[in-house]
Design an enzyme around this catalytic site. Structure first.
Site, PDB file in Angstrom:
ATOM      1  N   THR A  44      16.590  18.952  19.450  1.00 46.30           N
ATOM      2  CA  THR A  44      15.741  17.829  20.151  1.00 46.30           C
ATOM      3  C   THR A  44      16.611  17.302  21.392  1.00 46.30           C
ATOM      4  O   THR A  44      15.915  16.562  22.169  1.00 46.30           O
ATOM      5  CB  THR A  44      15.122  16.921  19.101  1.00 46.30           C
ATOM      6  OG1 THR A  44      14.465  17.642  18.048  1.00 46.30           O
ATOM      7  CG2 THR A  44      14.293  15.885  19.659  1.00 46.30           C
ATOM      8  N   TYR A 131      24.784  24.283  11.199  1.00 47.33           N
ATOM      9  CA  TYR A 131      23.558  24.196  11.682  1.00 47.33           C
ATOM     10  C   TYR A 131      22.748  25.502  11.495  1.00 47.33           C
ATOM     11  O   TYR A 131      22.958  26.241  12.187  1.00 47.33           O
ATOM     12  CB  TYR A 131      23.588  23.455  13.023  1.00 47.33           C
ATOM     13  CG  TYR A 131      22.232  23.186  13.668  1.00 47.33           C
ATOM     14  CD1 TYR A 131      21.228  23.129  12.841  1.00 47.33           C
ATOM     15  CD2 TYR A 131      22.175  23.085  15.172  1.00 47.33           C
ATOM     16  CE1 TYR A 131      19.936  22.704  13.526  1.00 47.33           C
ATOM     17  CE2 TYR A 131      21.032  22.588  15.608  1.00 47.33           C
ATOM     18  CZ  TYR A 131      19.781  22.330  14.867  1.00 47.33           C
ATOM     19  OH  TYR A 131      18.781  22.101  15.597  1.00 47.33           O
ATOM     20  N   LYS A 159      22.842  22.001   7.081  1.00 46.40           N
ATOM     21  CA  LYS A 159      21.500  21.581   7.431  1.00 46.40           C
ATOM     22  C   LYS A 159      20.624  22.866   7.323  1.00 46.40           C
ATOM     23  O   LYS A 159      20.777  23.646   8.241  1.00 46.40           O
ATOM     24  CB  LYS A 159      21.691  21.102   9.012  1.00 46.40           C
ATOM     25  CG  LYS A 159      20.413  20.593   9.465  1.00 46.40           C
ATOM     26  CD  LYS A 159      20.623  20.053  11.092  1.00 46.40           C
ATOM     27  CE  LYS A 159      19.583  19.559  11.489  1.00 46.40           C
ATOM     28  NZ  LYS A 159      18.314  20.461  12.046  1.00 46.40           N
TER      29      LYS A 159
END
Length: 297
Positions: A44, A131, A159
């Protein structure tokens, strides 16, 4: 660092470059809500579209404006050399943790991804979060690779991109992942629609796009999870289904969040780096209706 709500704000970009004023406004919302941590330059945060200098500047602004809240910075890049440069910049700026995706042009093998993390952890003193975002990196981690990476000194969280869509299978999935990890490595849920399932299944932290713009709304969910109020978590996440539906409709959260930030007067409506384009006027109207309907804050 790796518990509660980690909020990931948008990095607004205009034709003049990074909108530092808009970014600062976004950070103010997070500090006022007292989120548990802030994650900048994630997906994002448009890290893949920004130069090294732009990323360094965003990190410095985030550190200056974070009001003592721990800061995690994404250092993803295609080459290991670039990753190390971004890691050095983040560390020098005062970040508390690094978020590392396995980006590539050529498809990576498990050994190559392990080598990336091994190199980074040998060259930084900050904790690293794995990630796992196959939707953007096109690399899928196996549980065995999670386990190998968790044994590296410095790897402290993973994550994950989501969990199965039922409470029992979600719990089984989180338990399965945890069985491969070192005991000091946390599990964080992402993919905001999965937040309730993941938190109720035992994830330690929500890595949240929603929290980057609507921190009060997101924090209510993680606070319910901290109290083991599973019904409360489920109800709060289910209430946001119109927002999750918008994410699905527009191929992910980025375009929706960018439009929402513009609607709220935080940024310009067109705040995406090219070649990304803002949504059409009818879509923006629909997003505005959902924000009002849900009373997002």
């Amino acid at each position: 660092m790796f518990k509660g709500l980690c909020a990931f704000p948008l990095t607004p970009v205009t034709t003049q470059g990074v909108d530092e004023k808009g970014f600062t406004k976004l950070l103010s919302r997070l500090t006022e809500a007292r989120v548990d941590s802030i994650g900048v330059l994630g997906s994002t945060g448009s890290y893949a579209y920004l130069t090294r200098e732009q990323r360094k500047r965003i990190t410095l602004i985030a550190r200056e404006q974070s009001a003592g809240i721990p800061l995690m910075v994404c250092v993803g890049a295609v080459s290991t050399e670039q990753v190390l440069q971004h890691a050095e910049d983040a560390q020098n700026a005062g970040a508390e943790a690094l978020l590392l995706p396995a980006m590539s042009y050529q498809r990576l093998s498990d050994d190559e991804v392990f080598g990336l993390f091994e190199t980074v952890t040998q060259n930084v003193s900050l904790p690293v979060c794995i990630y796992d975002n196959p939707g953007t990196t096109h690399f899928e981690y196996s549980d065995e690779l999670y386990g190998r990476l968790s044994e590296l000194h410095g790897v402290r969280s993973v994550k994950i991109p989501g969990v199965p869509n039922s409470p029992s299978t979600a719990a089984q999935r989180v338990k399965q992942i945890r069985s491969h990890l070192s005991s000091d490595v946390s599990i964080g849920i992402s993919g905001d629609a999965f937040a309730g399932l993941g938190l109720n299944a035992g994830c330690d932290i929500w890595y949240s796009v929603c929290g980057g713009l609507f921190p009060i709304t997101a924090k209510e969910i993680t606070e319910a999870a901290a109290k083991n109020d599973k019904d409360g978590v489920t109800e709060r996440v289910a209430r946001l289904e119109p927002l999750w539906a918008l994410f699905r409709k527009h191929g992910g959260s980025l375009r929706v969040i960018a439009a929402a930030a513009g609607i709220m007067g935080i940024t310009e409506i067109d705040c995406l780096p090219r070649p990304l384009r803002p949504l059409h006027a009818d879509d923006v109207t629909e997003i505005a209706r959902v924000i009002s309907q849900l009373g997002l804050d």
